[in-house]
Scaffold this motif. Sequence first.
Motif, PDB file in Angstrom:
ATOM      1  N   HIS A  56       0.827  -1.215   0.000  1.00  0.00           N
ATOM      2  CA  HIS A  56       0.000   0.000   0.000  1.00  0.00           C
ATOM      3  C   HIS A  56       0.860   1.264   0.000  1.00  0.00           C
ATOM      4  CE1 HIS A  56      -4.080   1.759   1.211  1.00  0.00           C
ATOM      5  NE2 HIS A  56      -3.288   2.777   0.979  1.00  0.00           N
ATOM      6  N   VAL A  57       1.883   1.288   0.827  1.00  0.00           N
ATOM      7  CA  VAL A  57       2.679   2.501   1.018  1.00  0.00           C
ATOM      8  C   VAL A  57       3.869   2.548   0.075  1.00  0.00           C
ATOM      9  CG1 VAL A  57       4.067   3.818   2.675  1.00  0.00           C
ATOM     10  CG2 VAL A  57       1.946   2.701   3.407  1.00  0.00           C
ATOM     11  N   GLY A  58       4.534   1.401  -0.120  1.00  0.00           N
ATOM     12  CA  GLY A  58       5.723   1.367  -0.960  1.00  0.00           C
ATOM     13  C   GLY A  58       6.999   1.337  -0.146  1.00  0.00           C
ATOM     14  N   PRO A  59       8.156   1.500  -0.799  1.00  0.00           N
ATOM     15  CA  PRO A  59       9.453   1.381  -0.123  1.00  0.00           C
ATOM     16  C   PRO A  59       9.690   2.433   0.958  1.00  0.00           C
ATOM     17  CG  PRO A  59       9.712   1.271  -2.509  1.00  0.00           C
ATOM     18  CD  PRO A  59       8.312   1.695  -2.256  1.00  0.00           C
ATOM     19  N   ALA A  60       8.895   3.505   0.965  1.00  0.00           N
ATOM     20  CA  ALA A  60       9.067   4.546   1.987  1.00  0.00           C
ATOM     21  C   ALA A  60       8.346   4.190   3.281  1.00  0.00           C
ATOM     22  CB  ALA A  60       8.563   5.885   1.462  1.00  0.00           C
ATOM     23  N   VAL A 111       0.326  11.577   0.062  1.00  0.00           N
ATOM     24  CA  VAL A 111       1.580  11.446  -0.686  1.00  0.00           C
ATOM     25  C   VAL A 111       1.298  11.088  -2.144  1.00  0.00           C
ATOM     26  CG1 VAL A 111       3.704  10.089  -0.903  1.00  0.00           C
ATOM     27  CG2 VAL A 111       2.963  10.883   1.352  1.00  0.00           C
ATOM     28  N   ALA A 112       0.338  10.191  -2.380  1.00  0.00           N
ATOM     29  CA  ALA A 112       0.001   9.790  -3.752  1.00  0.00           C
ATOM     30  C   ALA A 112      -0.511  10.977  -4.565  1.00  0.00           C
ATOM     31  CB  ALA A 112      -1.034   8.667  -3.730  1.00  0.00           C
ATOM     32  N   GLU A 113      -1.340  11.827  -3.941  1.00  0.00           N
ATOM     33  CA  GLU A 113      -1.858  12.995  -4.666  1.00  0.00           C
ATOM     34  C   GLU A 113      -0.748  13.995  -4.961  1.00  0.00           C
ATOM     35  OE1 GLU A 113      -5.762  14.617  -3.821  1.00  0.00           O
ATOM     36  OE2 GLU A 113      -6.013  13.128  -2.234  1.00  0.00           O
ATOM     37  N   TRP A 114       0.163  14.169  -4.012  1.00  0.00           N
ATOM     38  CA  TRP A 114       1.303  15.053  -4.267  1.00  0.00           C
ATOM     39  C   TRP A 114       2.192  14.493  -5.377  1.00  0.00           C
ATOM     40  CZ3 TRP A 114       2.361  19.876  -3.439  1.00  0.00           C
ATOM     41  CH2 TRP A 114       1.809  20.562  -2.354  1.00  0.00           C
ATOM     42  N   GLU A 115       2.372  13.187  -5.389  1.00  0.00           N
ATOM     43  CA  GLU A 115       3.212  12.577  -6.428  1.00  0.00           C
ATOM     44  C   GLU A 115       2.573  12.756  -7.807  1.00  0.00           C
ATOM     45  OE1 GLU A 115       4.848   8.210  -7.824  1.00  0.00           O
ATOM     46  OE2 GLU A 115       4.610   8.579  -5.673  1.00  0.00           O
ATOM     47  N   ASP A 116       1.249  12.586  -7.893  1.00  0.00           N
ATOM     48  CA  ASP A 116       0.558  12.819  -9.163  1.00  0.00           C
ATOM     49  C   ASP A 116       0.785  14.255  -9.636  1.00  0.00           C
ATOM     50  OD1 ASP A 116      -0.449  10.256  -9.206  1.00  0.00           O
ATOM     51  OD2 ASP A 116      -2.404  10.792  -8.394  1.00  0.00           O
ATOM     52  N   PHE A 140      10.879  10.676  -4.228  1.00  0.00           N
ATOM     53  CA  PHE A 140       9.879  11.702  -3.943  1.00  0.00           C
ATOM     54  C   PHE A 140       9.134  11.402  -2.652  1.00  0.00           C
ATOM     55  CE2 PHE A 140       5.582  13.346  -4.034  1.00  0.00           C
ATOM     56  CZ  PHE A 140       5.799  14.675  -4.320  1.00  0.00           C
ATOM     57  N   GLN A 141       8.706  10.157  -2.481  1.00  0.00           N
ATOM     58  CA  GLN A 141       7.927   9.803  -1.298  1.00  0.00           C
ATOM     59  C   GLN A 141       8.743   9.957  -0.022  1.00  0.00           C
ATOM     60  OE1 GLN A 141       5.923   6.028  -1.633  1.00  0.00           O
ATOM     61  NE2 GLN A 141       5.017   6.528  -3.608  1.00  0.00           N
ATOM     62  N   LYS A 142       9.991   9.547  -0.049  1.00  0.00           N
ATOM     63  CA  LYS A 142      10.838   9.720   1.134  1.00  0.00           C
ATOM     64  C   LYS A 142      10.934  11.194   1.506  1.00  0.00           C
ATOM     65  CE  LYS A 142      14.702   7.791   0.003  1.00  0.00           C
ATOM     66  NZ  LYS A 142      16.124   7.433   0.195  1.00  0.00           N
ATOM     67  N   ALA A 143      11.173  12.038   0.511  1.00  0.00           N
ATOM     68  CA  ALA A 143      11.314  13.476   0.776  1.00  0.00           C
ATOM     69  C   ALA A 143      10.017  14.058   1.335  1.00  0.00           C
ATOM     70  CB  ALA A 143      11.725  14.201  -0.501  1.00  0.00           C
ATOM     71  N   LEU A 144       8.880  13.650   0.762  1.00  0.00           N
ATOM     72  CA  LEU A 144       7.614  14.224   1.227  1.00  0.00           C
ATOM     73  C   LEU A 144       7.257  13.732   2.628  1.00  0.00           C
ATOM     74  CD1 LEU A 144       5.481  16.201   0.207  1.00  0.00           C
ATOM     75  CD2 LEU A 144       4.073  14.235  -0.381  1.00  0.00           C
ATOM     76  N   TYR A 145       7.500  12.455   2.914  1.00  0.00           N
ATOM     77  CA  TYR A 145       7.257  11.962   4.275  1.00  0.00           C
ATOM     78  C   TYR A 145       8.137  12.700   5.282  1.00  0.00           C
ATOM     79  CZ  TYR A 145       4.136   8.031   3.215  1.00  0.00           C
ATOM     80  OH  TYR A 145       3.059   7.262   2.854  1.00  0.00           O
ATOM     81  N   ARG A 146       9.370  13.001   4.897  1.00  0.00           N
ATOM     82  CA  ARG A 146      10.249  13.754   5.798  1.00  0.00           C
ATOM     83  C   ARG A 146       9.712  15.174   6.020  1.00  0.00           C
ATOM     84  NH1 ARG A 146      14.894  10.833   3.411  1.00  0.00           N
ATOM     85  NH2 ARG A 146      15.737   9.548   5.102  1.00  0.00           N
ATOM     86  N   LEU A 147       9.214  15.789   4.959  1.00  0.00           N
ATOM     87  CA  LEU A 147       8.647  17.123   5.092  1.00  0.00           C
ATOM     88  C   LEU A 147       7.410  17.095   5.996  1.00  0.00           C
ATOM     89  CD1 LEU A 147       8.506  20.098   4.377  1.00  0.00           C
ATOM     90  CD2 LEU A 147       7.357  19.480   2.230  1.00  0.00           C
TER      91      LEU A 147
END
Length: 465
Positions: A56-60, A111-116, A140-147
């Motif tokens: 569901h979440v991915g490698p992040a 995160v998925a909406e931001w990635e889109d 991208f996902q790692k960076a956004l989760y950190r933010l």
Amino acid sequence: MQKLGDSPIHADVLICILRALPTFEALFATIRVSKALYTAYNHHRNEVLNAVAFNHVGPALPLALQLARHNEHTPTEDYMMVLSNDESLNYWDFQVTIEDICHLVKHANVVAEWEDLYSFRKKDIRRKTSQLTILQSWRFQKALYRLMLYSRLFPADKTAYAITKNGSVSVTTELERECLLRKEFLSDCFNNELNQLREVTYFVMEIIKWVDNVDSSDMIASNKEFMDIALSVGPATILECFQNLGFEPLTETINRLCADTTPEFFEDNTSRPLLSGYLLDFISSVLQARDAESSQHISIPIPILGIGPSMKALYPRCSQCSSSSPFHLWGQTTWDYLSLSSQVLGTYLFPSLTTFLKGELRNNPVEVKHVEALLVKTPFKEIYQDIHTKNLKLSQWHDRSDDYWICTLCLTNFMKDHLHLWVIMKRKEANDQIANDCWYGYNCRTQVHKLGHAQQLNHLCEPTR
């Protein structure tokens, strides 16, 4: 014949099926299908939850778990101690619990909406869903989760605001402690991760500027720290602002966090160290400190989209002039994004109608009145489509196709060439009485200084002399 699930082989197959499910919604729907599936899930709950969480979440996922398990009532210093001591949050030996799931799903959707949105603006404007590769998506996902986690650990709350309002020694010490905590959080990242975090932060700031243009509130111009205030409420709230086309969600969040200081929070222009350079200054500080300590050559930062062959060949070009400004081309997927924030080619053309009137028409009060009456009630996109579908298009302009793109300059010139033709067409459809055409059409100079001439003849036409 054995019942499904009675055999160990059956159980292994069922576990494989459950582990392969893409979302938690699919998992909980599947275990309701039969008792055998439910029993297999109960016997291997931890294994299944971990696998589906990764799907569901991915490698992040490790970073997503750090965010999901953050408690806003836990002091920042205490939670950072948990992060440094709890290996289950930093490595792959973790265990997803039922309590984690709601938070994981909620954050993963953000995160998925931001990635889109990032993919649409930075990689492929032809598609609204993410076209990032697996590696690009992971970065991208790692960076956004950190933010997201950074904004949780260091929110723009009234305590942080109060620190900047008092000059006592104890408060100065508190300010220094807060700055050290921020640097400590960022120091856990590699250089490339910090550069990718900075890249995502700049993109989020780009979206904040877009909302400011759409909202017409001039919040950025009126408050030099507004961008940092917006970053401090986190990507989830900024995404809401993007979806709602205004800053109401941000204001509501600040009201909740800083109930006692909200009015001056936006209006006070005095220096506020914990807001000024909220994240970017601290990223730069950590990177500069590392550069100063290292005597070796510093490697080139790897951006989210990577360093590789140029992607320009994949970008669409303007169908009229072939210019290559891919992220400012108007087409089916980009129209709303560009028109909502444009000061000229906006959702409605009325505020800037004189930009599109040819010749001397802008100085003709009679014709301006006719044009205004139509533009205030007709969306720009409808006008553009009418010109193409109702045979108004002049021959020097290319026919529109499914893969038709047009740059802002060409679109402005297109509207200049056709707006007067569209206005006449709409007046004829409404059975308005239209005067005879003036020989000099929209270039007639007499229409400007002789009201009688402007009233007697139609100037929304091509010159014949």
